[in-house]
Design an enzyme around this catalytic site. Structure first.
Site, mmCIF file in Angstrom:
data_model
loop_
_atom_site.group_PDB
_atom_site.id
_atom_site.type_symbol
_atom_site.label_atom_id
_atom_site.label_comp_id
_atom_site.label_asym_id
_atom_site.label_seq_id
_atom_site.Cartn_x
_atom_site.Cartn_y
_atom_site.Cartn_z
ATOM 1 N N ASP A 231 0.764 -1.157 0.028
ATOM 2 C CA ASP A 231 -0.062 -0.034 -0.065
ATOM 3 C C ASP A 231 0.723 1.248 -0.147
ATOM 4 O OD1 ASP A 231 -3.183 0.316 0.477
ATOM 5 O OD2 ASP A 231 -2.180 2.041 1.117
ATOM 6 N N CYS A 332 -15.194 -1.158 -4.616
ATOM 7 C CA CYS A 332 -16.424 -1.085 -4.015
ATOM 8 C C CYS A 332 -17.474 0.058 -4.616
ATOM 9 C CB CYS A 332 -16.103 -0.449 -2.499
ATOM 10 S SG CYS A 332 -14.868 -1.571 -1.677
#
Length: 390
Positions: A231, A332
């Protein structure tokens, strides 16, 4: 607190939420927690009632309201009992004037409503994004043992999932404290199942965040193989090691990425991974059940930036997968720009790949992938596609 005082408290909280939405500040749940932390006099029933009032107003207002009072007046316009509490007595809000502004009801800002329509999202699907989400858990097979699950749950559509009412205090249970269960939306669990991670493989979670999906992959791999969690956000990534320890997930290597220079940190894995998961940064339109004020924060410019990052990360991931390996793309979101269109763009840019439609017990086919939604599937909104390298 009197009923009127609860309404006034909700209005004050809504003002904070609206200001934060305009300025990119803290999310509503944090603002609410901070508000009550400074007001210890409010009991548990007061906190629950005020919170419900605030979220009721957030959910009903499509465009960002002028003020917290305007937002609450929108709710009161459909609820005479609530309107009667605007009487100015004690700590109650002042009486309603005939000409004062009332927020507009709706699903979301108009430009977003248009994008949903263009993405084939029905009105029922869109409205379900503003309902209440269940509390879903994943049984952690790394620590399962003699599992004593909390009462009140039912099996979900995933291999190790259960679903509970939203008010369940799951994090106070012994199973949670021992790491035997993880809170994870059913849709999120299903996207991990699309990866089909197996023991002994090399798997990369390219956008791991705090590691919720990484832990699911670790369980599927039975702690055998190479699992890399990456990340660009150091703070979020730092939360993974303690979570992994609690879950009994061993051997996870974390890699902090420098945006636009990802391959410099991952060159040793070039063309060697069996599977790469790209749970890409996105608009989060599929998570409005949990964060309904997020629809006030999103702009067209931000959406364009998200889609550009998604395309770039897909192309980075393609460089990491071995011949015959697989790449799973997840957002999402219910918007085609972050789903079907993104998948089509990847295939056009990368002729050495083919789409392999995910096989799941729920979901609706959308382009090269599947769309999961609250109305059809009881999950958060997701798009998931799986690609295989030729």
């Amino acid at each position: 607190m009197t009923p009127g005082a609860r309404v006034q408290a909700a209005i004050e909280i809504l003002d904070l939420v609206i200001d934060a939405a305009r300025a990119g500040g803290a999310p509503a749940d944090r603002l609410i927690a901070d508000w009550f932390r400074a007001r210890r006099f409010a009991g548990s029933k007061d906190r629950r009632a005020v919170r419900e009032l605030a979220y009721r107003a957030i959910r009903v207002c499509g465009e960002i309201p002028e003020s917290g009072r305007a937002a609450m007046l929108r709710v009161a316009a459909e609820d005479p009992e609530l309107a009667a509490l605007f009487d100015g007595e004690g700590h109650a809000p002042a009486a309603i004037a005939a000409d004062e502004p009332v927020a507009e009801a709706g699903l979301a800002p108009r430009w977003l409503v248009d994008r949903f329509a263009g993405s084939g999202v029905s009105e029922r699907d869109a409205a379900a994004l503003l309902g209440r989400a269940s509390l879903d858990i994943r049984v952690n097979t790394l620590r399962q043992g003699d599992l004593d699950l909390p009462e009140g749950g039912e099996r979900s559509e995933t291999a190790h999932g259960w679903r509970y009412p939203p008010e369940t205090r799951i994090e106070q249970t012994e199973a949670y404290l021992q790491g035997a269960i993880e809170v994870q939306d059913t849709g999120s669990q299903l996207t991990c199942e699309v990866v089909a991670a197996r023991p002994g493989e090399t798997v990369i979670d390219l956008c791991a965040g705090a590691g919720g999906k990484t832990l699911a992959l670790a369980a599927a791999m039975e702690n055998r193989g190479v699992l890399i969690a990456c990340d660009a956000d150091r703070t979020r990534l730092s939360r993974l090691p303690p979570r992994a320890e609690r879950a009994g997930a061993t051997g996870i290597e974390t890699v902090l990425l420098d945006p636009n220079k990802e391959m410099q940190a991952l060159q040793r894995f070039a063309e060697s991974a069996d599977a790469v998961m790209v749970d890409a940064p996105c608009s989060g339109t599929g998570t409005w059940r949990r964060n309904p004020e997020a629809r006030w924060r999103l702009t067209e410019a931000q959406l364009a930036r998200y889609t550009a990052v998604q395309a770039r990360l897909l192309d980075v991931a393609a460089q990491l997968v071995r011949p015959g390996g697989r790449l799973v793309f997840v957002t999402c979101s219910l918007l085609d720009e972050e789903g079907a269109n993104q998948a089509d763009g990847f295939l056009k840019r990368n002729p050495g790949w083919q789409a392999a439609a995910p096989v799941l017990p729920v979901g609706t086919r959308r382009g090269a992938g599947l769309r999961l939604s609250p109305w059809h599937d009881g999950t958060d909104g997701f798009f998931v596609a799986r690609f295989e390298r030729l």
